[in-house]
Motif scaffolding. Structure first.
Motif, PDB file in Angstrom:
ATOM      1  N   ALA A 205      -4.450  39.879 -11.486  1.00  8.56           N
ATOM      2  CA  ALA A 205      -3.696  40.427 -10.356  1.00  8.56           C
ATOM      3  C   ALA A 205      -2.393  41.057 -10.841  1.00  8.56           C
ATOM      4  CB  ALA A 205      -3.410  39.337  -9.328  1.00  8.56           C
ATOM      5  N   GLU A 206      -1.712  40.375 -11.734  1.00  9.46           N
ATOM      6  CA  GLU A 206      -0.460  40.914 -12.254  1.00  9.46           C
ATOM      7  C   GLU A 206      -0.705  42.205 -13.036  1.00  9.46           C
ATOM      8  OE1 GLU A 206       3.540  39.466 -14.615  1.00  9.46           O
ATOM      9  OE2 GLU A 206       1.734  38.233 -14.729  1.00  9.46           O
ATOM     10  N   GLU A 207      -1.725  42.233 -13.857  1.00  4.79           N
ATOM     11  CA  GLU A 207      -2.036  43.438 -14.621  1.00  4.79           C
ATOM     12  C   GLU A 207      -2.404  44.593 -13.695  1.00  4.79           C
ATOM     13  OE1 GLU A 207      -5.007  42.309 -17.461  1.00  4.79           O
ATOM     14  OE2 GLU A 207      -3.617  41.007 -18.533  1.00  4.79           O
ATOM     15  N   PHE A 208      -3.170  44.295 -12.641  1.00  6.07           N
ATOM     16  CA  PHE A 208      -3.520  45.327 -11.671  1.00  6.07           C
ATOM     17  C   PHE A 208      -2.266  45.922 -11.038  1.00  6.07           C
ATOM     18  CE2 PHE A 208      -3.995  46.399  -7.206  1.00  6.07           C
ATOM     19  CZ  PHE A 208      -4.949  47.389  -7.259  1.00  6.07           C
ATOM     20  N   VAL A 209      -1.376  45.041 -10.595  1.00  2.09           N
ATOM     21  CA  VAL A 209      -0.172  45.511  -9.925  1.00  2.09           C
ATOM     22  C   VAL A 209       0.672  46.370 -10.863  1.00  2.09           C
ATOM     23  CG1 VAL A 209       2.027  44.762  -8.929  1.00  2.09           C
ATOM     24  CG2 VAL A 209      -0.097  43.694  -8.223  1.00  2.09           C
ATOM     25  N   TRP A 210       0.916  45.903 -12.064  1.00  3.04           N
ATOM     26  CA  TRP A 210       1.745  46.654 -13.005  1.00  3.04           C
ATOM     27  C   TRP A 210       1.093  47.969 -13.402  1.00  3.04           C
ATOM     28  CZ3 TRP A 210       6.702  46.088 -14.144  1.00  3.04           C
ATOM     29  CH2 TRP A 210       7.309  44.875 -13.832  1.00  3.04           C
ATOM     30  N   THR A 211      -0.226  47.982 -13.496  1.00  5.03           N
ATOM     31  CA  THR A 211      -0.929  49.209 -13.884  1.00  5.03           C
ATOM     32  C   THR A 211      -0.904  50.239 -12.780  1.00  5.03           C
ATOM     33  OG1 THR A 211      -2.392  47.968 -15.346  1.00  5.03           O
ATOM     34  CG2 THR A 211      -3.144  50.146 -14.649  1.00  5.03           C
ATOM     35  N   TRP A 212      -1.131  49.793 -11.549  1.00 13.55           N
ATOM     36  CA  TRP A 212      -1.325  50.743 -10.460  1.00 13.55           C
ATOM     37  C   TRP A 212      -0.103  50.983  -9.592  1.00 13.55           C
ATOM     38  CZ3 TRP A 212      -5.187  53.893 -10.747  1.00 13.55           C
ATOM     39  CH2 TRP A 212      -6.285  53.529 -11.512  1.00 13.55           C
ATOM     40  N   ALA A 213       0.962  50.238  -9.750  1.00 17.10           N
ATOM     41  CA  ALA A 213       2.125  50.388  -8.874  1.00 17.10           C
ATOM     42  C   ALA A 213       2.710  51.795  -8.935  1.00 17.10           C
ATOM     43  CB  ALA A 213       3.196  49.361  -9.222  1.00 17.10           C
ATOM     44  N   GLU A 214       2.673  52.406 -10.075  1.00 16.18           N
ATOM     45  CA  GLU A 214       3.256  53.742 -10.222  1.00 16.18           C
ATOM     46  C   GLU A 214       2.303  54.859  -9.785  1.00 16.18           C
ATOM     47  OE1 GLU A 214       6.430  54.300 -11.024  1.00 16.18           O
ATOM     48  OE2 GLU A 214       6.680  52.129 -11.089  1.00 16.18           O
ATOM     49  N   THR A 215       1.047  54.537  -9.510  1.00 17.68           N
ATOM     50  CA  THR A 215       0.097  55.599  -9.170  1.00 17.68           C
ATOM     51  C   THR A 215      -0.020  55.844  -7.679  1.00 17.68           C
ATOM     52  OG1 THR A 215      -1.825  54.144  -9.051  1.00 17.68           O
ATOM     53  CG2 THR A 215      -1.282  55.041 -11.202  1.00 17.68           C
ATOM     54  N   VAL A 216       0.513  54.948  -6.851  1.00 20.16           N
ATOM     55  CA  VAL A 216       0.442  55.132  -5.404  1.00 20.16           C
ATOM     56  C   VAL A 216       1.538  56.100  -5.000  1.00 20.16           C
ATOM     57  CG1 VAL A 216       0.633  53.994  -3.167  1.00 20.16           C
ATOM     58  CG2 VAL A 216      -0.488  52.834  -5.052  1.00 20.16           C
ATOM     59  N   ASP A 217       1.155  57.174  -4.345  1.00 20.67           N
ATOM     60  CA  ASP A 217       2.142  58.119  -3.864  1.00 20.67           C
ATOM     61  C   ASP A 217       1.705  58.670  -2.520  1.00 20.67           C
ATOM     62  OD1 ASP A 217       0.371  60.435  -4.254  1.00 20.67           O
ATOM     63  OD2 ASP A 217       0.765  60.144  -6.372  1.00 20.67           O
ATOM     64  N   PRO A 218       2.611  59.295  -1.785  1.00 16.43           N
ATOM     65  CA  PRO A 218       2.239  59.826  -0.480  1.00 16.43           C
ATOM     66  C   PRO A 218       1.061  60.790  -0.582  1.00 16.43           C
ATOM     67  CG  PRO A 218       4.602  59.869  -0.765  1.00 16.43           C
ATOM     68  CD  PRO A 218       4.013  59.477  -2.088  1.00 16.43           C
TER      69      PRO A 218
ATOM     70  N   ALA B 117       4.257  49.217  -1.964  1.00 16.87           N
ATOM     71  CA  ALA B 117       3.571  48.627  -0.814  1.00 16.87           C
ATOM     72  C   ALA B 117       3.849  49.423   0.450  1.00 16.87           C
ATOM     73  CB  ALA B 117       4.008  47.178  -0.626  1.00 16.87           C
ATOM     74  N   ASN B 118       5.105  49.790   0.654  1.00 15.51           N
ATOM     75  CA  ASN B 118       5.465  50.534   1.847  1.00 15.51           C
ATOM     76  C   ASN B 118       4.841  51.921   1.865  1.00 15.51           C
ATOM     77  OD1 ASN B 118       6.951  48.340   2.709  1.00 15.51           O
ATOM     78  ND2 ASN B 118       8.901  49.151   1.963  1.00 15.51           N
ATOM     79  N   GLN B 119       4.826  52.599   0.721  1.00 13.99           N
ATOM     80  CA  GLN B 119       4.199  53.916   0.648  1.00 13.99           C
ATOM     81  C   GLN B 119       2.714  53.825   0.954  1.00 13.99           C
ATOM     82  OE1 GLN B 119       5.108  55.471  -3.238  1.00 13.99           O
ATOM     83  NE2 GLN B 119       6.819  56.660  -2.458  1.00 13.99           N
ATOM     84  N   LEU B 120       2.068  52.832   0.382  1.00 11.43           N
ATOM     85  CA  LEU B 120       0.637  52.641   0.614  1.00 11.43           C
ATOM     86  C   LEU B 120       0.362  52.418   2.099  1.00 11.43           C
ATOM     87  CD1 LEU B 120      -2.219  52.203  -0.612  1.00 11.43           C
ATOM     88  CD2 LEU B 120      -1.629  49.791  -0.764  1.00 11.43           C
ATOM     89  N   GLN B 121       1.146  51.563   2.713  1.00 15.94           N
ATOM     90  CA  GLN B 121       0.936  51.247   4.120  1.00 15.94           C
ATOM     91  C   GLN B 121       1.246  52.439   5.019  1.00 15.94           C
ATOM     92  OE1 GLN B 121       2.524  47.472   5.217  1.00 15.94           O
ATOM     93  NE2 GLN B 121       2.517  47.977   7.391  1.00 15.94           N
ATOM     94  N   LYS B 122       2.350  53.145   4.757  1.00 14.90           N
ATOM     95  CA  LYS B 122       2.700  54.324   5.564  1.00 14.90           C
ATOM     96  C   LYS B 122       1.620  55.392   5.443  1.00 14.90           C
ATOM     97  CE  LYS B 122       7.692  53.753   5.151  1.00 14.90           C
ATOM     98  NZ  LYS B 122       8.901  54.299   4.496  1.00 14.90           N
ATOM     99  N   GLU B 123       1.167  55.613   4.229  1.00 13.44           N
ATOM    100  CA  GLU B 123       0.117  56.602   3.984  1.00 13.44           C
ATOM    101  C   GLU B 123      -1.149  56.253   4.755  1.00 13.44           C
ATOM    102  OE1 GLU B 123      -2.935  57.028   0.371  1.00 13.44           O
ATOM    103  OE2 GLU B 123      -0.843  57.298  -0.184  1.00 13.44           O
ATOM    104  N   HIS B 124      -1.515  54.982   4.700  1.00 14.21           N
ATOM    105  CA  HIS B 124      -2.723  54.534   5.393  1.00 14.21           C
ATOM    106  C   HIS B 124      -2.593  54.726   6.898  1.00 14.21           C
ATOM    107  CE1 HIS B 124      -6.048  52.088   6.777  1.00 14.21           C
ATOM    108  NE2 HIS B 124      -5.184  51.395   7.504  1.00 14.21           N
TER     109      HIS B 124
END
Length: 97
Positions: free
Chosen positions: A27-40, A70-77
């Protein structure tokens, strides 16, 4: 005989603890890997998360203090085509309060 049963029980607990540790590490590796890839507007590139998946991913990012992601992901969704309000979304907060 009792000693063997105790050892077996300890081995089961140890194995469960190891699986839990591996899951947390993943879970930690997933978060660190993908946190920078979520964008509007990433839904325009094929991201199709439903309400439950979005909440789960956003909660995971928040757990590791990636509030903006997290906020960007949720707003986008919520503004995208996949939000049918199947379940309520958590309140968007700017940072850990």
């Amino acid at each position: 005989m009792i000693f063997d049963a105790v050892l077996d029980k300890v081995a089961v607990w140890r194995d469960r603890a190891e699986v839990r540790r591996q899951r947390l590490q993943a879970a930690e590796e997933f978060v660190w890997t993908w946190a920078e890839t979520v964008d509007p507007d990433s839904h325009e590139f094929g991201a199709e998360l439903g309400c439950n998946e979005t909440n789960t991913a956003a909660n995971l990012f928040r757990l590791f203090h990636f509030w903006n992601t997290a906020n960007q992901l949720q707003k986008e969704h919520q503004r995208g085509p996949n939000c049918n309000n199947a379940e309520p979304h958590p309140e968007i907060v700017a940072e850990d309060a």
